[in-house]
Design a protein around this motif. Structure first.
Motif, PDB file in Angstrom:
ATOM      1  N   GLU A  30      -1.849  -3.514  -6.852  1.00  0.00           N
ATOM      2  CA  GLU A  30      -0.400  -3.743  -6.949  1.00  0.00           C
ATOM      3  C   GLU A  30       0.334  -3.250  -5.705  1.00  0.00           C
ATOM      4  N   ASN A  31      -0.016  -2.067  -5.241  1.00  0.00           N
ATOM      5  CA  ASN A  31       0.737  -1.422  -4.165  1.00  0.00           C
ATOM      6  C   ASN A  31       0.030  -1.623  -2.828  1.00  0.00           C
ATOM      7  N   THR A  76       2.155  -6.554  -0.242  1.00  0.00           N
ATOM      8  CA  THR A  76       3.388  -7.072  -0.835  1.00  0.00           C
ATOM      9  C   THR A  76       4.400  -5.974  -1.123  1.00  0.00           C
ATOM     10  N   SER A  77       3.989  -4.705  -0.998  1.00  0.00           N
ATOM     11  CA  SER A  77       4.896  -3.580  -1.246  1.00  0.00           C
ATOM     12  C   SER A  77       5.357  -2.917   0.051  1.00  0.00           C
ATOM     13  N   ASP A 117       7.730  -3.503   2.183  1.00  0.00           N
ATOM     14  CA  ASP A 117       9.171  -3.287   2.347  1.00  0.00           C
ATOM     15  C   ASP A 117       9.698  -2.162   1.475  1.00  0.00           C
ATOM     16  N   SER A 118       9.051  -1.964   0.318  1.00  0.00           N
ATOM     17  CA  SER A 118       9.480  -0.893  -0.581  1.00  0.00           C
ATOM     18  C   SER A 118       8.245  -0.253  -1.206  1.00  0.00           C
ATOM     19  N   PRO A 119       7.418   0.431  -0.392  1.00  0.00           N
ATOM     20  CA  PRO A 119       6.164   0.990  -0.900  1.00  0.00           C
ATOM     21  C   PRO A 119       6.379   2.089  -1.918  1.00  0.00           C
ATOM     22  N   LYS A 120       5.423   2.196  -2.832  1.00  0.00           N
ATOM     23  CA  LYS A 120       5.446   3.274  -3.819  1.00  0.00           C
ATOM     24  C   LYS A 120       4.751   4.483  -3.219  1.00  0.00           C
ATOM     25  N   ASN A 154      -4.532  -8.236  -1.352  1.00  0.00           N
ATOM     26  CA  ASN A 154      -3.287  -7.490  -1.132  1.00  0.00           C
ATOM     27  C   ASN A 154      -3.470  -6.324  -0.160  1.00  0.00           C
ATOM     28  N   ASN A 206      -1.793   1.335  -0.699  1.00  0.00           N
ATOM     29  CA  ASN A 206      -0.812   2.336  -0.287  1.00  0.00           C
ATOM     30  C   ASN A 206      -0.842   3.591  -1.149  1.00  0.00           C
ATOM     31  N   ASP A 207      -1.502   3.540  -2.292  1.00  0.00           N
ATOM     32  CA  ASP A 207      -1.609   4.722  -3.155  1.00  0.00           C
ATOM     33  C   ASP A 207      -2.651   5.709  -2.630  1.00  0.00           C
TER      34      ASP A 207
END
Length: 275
Positions: free
Chosen positions: A264-265, A268-269, A271-274, A195, A199-200
């Protein structure tokens, strides 16, 4: 095409120009360049546009608005825009020697990622490197660097260009075979499988963390630190802080302990990242 080269940058037009000059004189040309731009101003786009005719394939400029340090996010966006099955990652402050891309292609192998290094220059020498020094490769010459004021040190042996010596030093060095954002490559499918980048994570260890998850996936790594050479131009690092390092180190410690493969982040995130 054989390989996609993803270059990160942020408002560093002078250095990016030198890096692109380095890629314009590679011994192979069947590659695409993707600029992963973490929110630079228009001046960066102007530099990219000025190089549009120097490469076989169009430069892809992946940009998002400046919202602080978001290297992981822009890298994930760049990965999604890539067109080759093999990806090489470097930074917009690292000038590649003319065999840089060919070296990554020569050593690539299924089940592995490649771990390269850099030769770090002080600001005085970084500023002295001109266009002609990159085109004629003078800036990779030990004698030229010494003449430019670079102090003599053991690290200069990184710039020796000899296949057998470089292979021996790759084997001998105690430096770990980690994923280094300035000089690493791997198969796109493997990076997608974990993945992508986390992004975290902000500045500090985000590249190493990707490599650790690739290791959990079952990949091995090859040391090419003395074979794939790039010059690291000096710059300030105003985006680091003890709090960010603490958070990133905690993420890496958890993922190592639990052998995390797919975060998780990540890609795949996008488009709408955390955040």
């Amino acid at each position: 095409m054989k390989i996609s080269i993803i270059i990160t940058t942020y408002n560093s037009q002078e250095w990016l120009k030198k890096v692109l000059l380095g890629f314009s004189v590679q011994t192979v040309d069947d590659f695409e360049i993707i600029i992963a731009d973490d929110g630079s101003t228009y001046e960066t786009k102007a530099v990219i546009d000025s190089f549009s005719a120097r490469f076989t394939h169009p430069i892809i400029h992946v940009w998002h608005e400046d919202n602080g340090f978001q290297k992981s996010l822009i890298l994930n966006k760049a990965i999604l825009k890539s067109n080759a099955e093999y990806l090489l990652f470097t930074d917009g402050d690292c000038i590649p020697r003319n065999d840089f891309v060919a070296t990554h292609l020569r050593f690539k192998e299924e089940g592995f990622f490649l771990s390269g290094g850099y030769f770090k220059l002080p600001m005085t020498v970084s500023k002295l490197i001109k266009e002609e020094d990159i085109i004629n490769q003078n800036c990779f010459s030990i004698s030229w660097l010494k003449g430019a004021g670079l102090p003599i040190s053991f690290k200069l042996i990184k710039l020796i260009k000899n296949y057998y010596f470089n292979s021996f030093m790759n084997w001998l060095t105690p430096t770990k075979r980690t994923w280094n954002g300035h000089n690493s490559s791997g198969f796109k499918k493997d990076i997608i499988a974990v993945n992508g980048f986390n992004n975290d994570m902000k500045y500090g260890g985000l590249d190493r963390e990707l490599g650790e998850r690739l290791d959990h996936l079952g990949l091995l790594s090859k040391q090419i630190r003395y074979s794939a050479i790039c010059l690291h131009l000096d710059h300030e690092r105003g985006y680091a802080s003890p709090e960010i390092w603490k958070k990133n180190n905690a993420i890496r410690a958890f993922n190592r302990k639990n052998k995390v493969i797919k975060i998780e982040n990540g890609i795949t995130s996008v488009d709408s990242p955390k955040m």
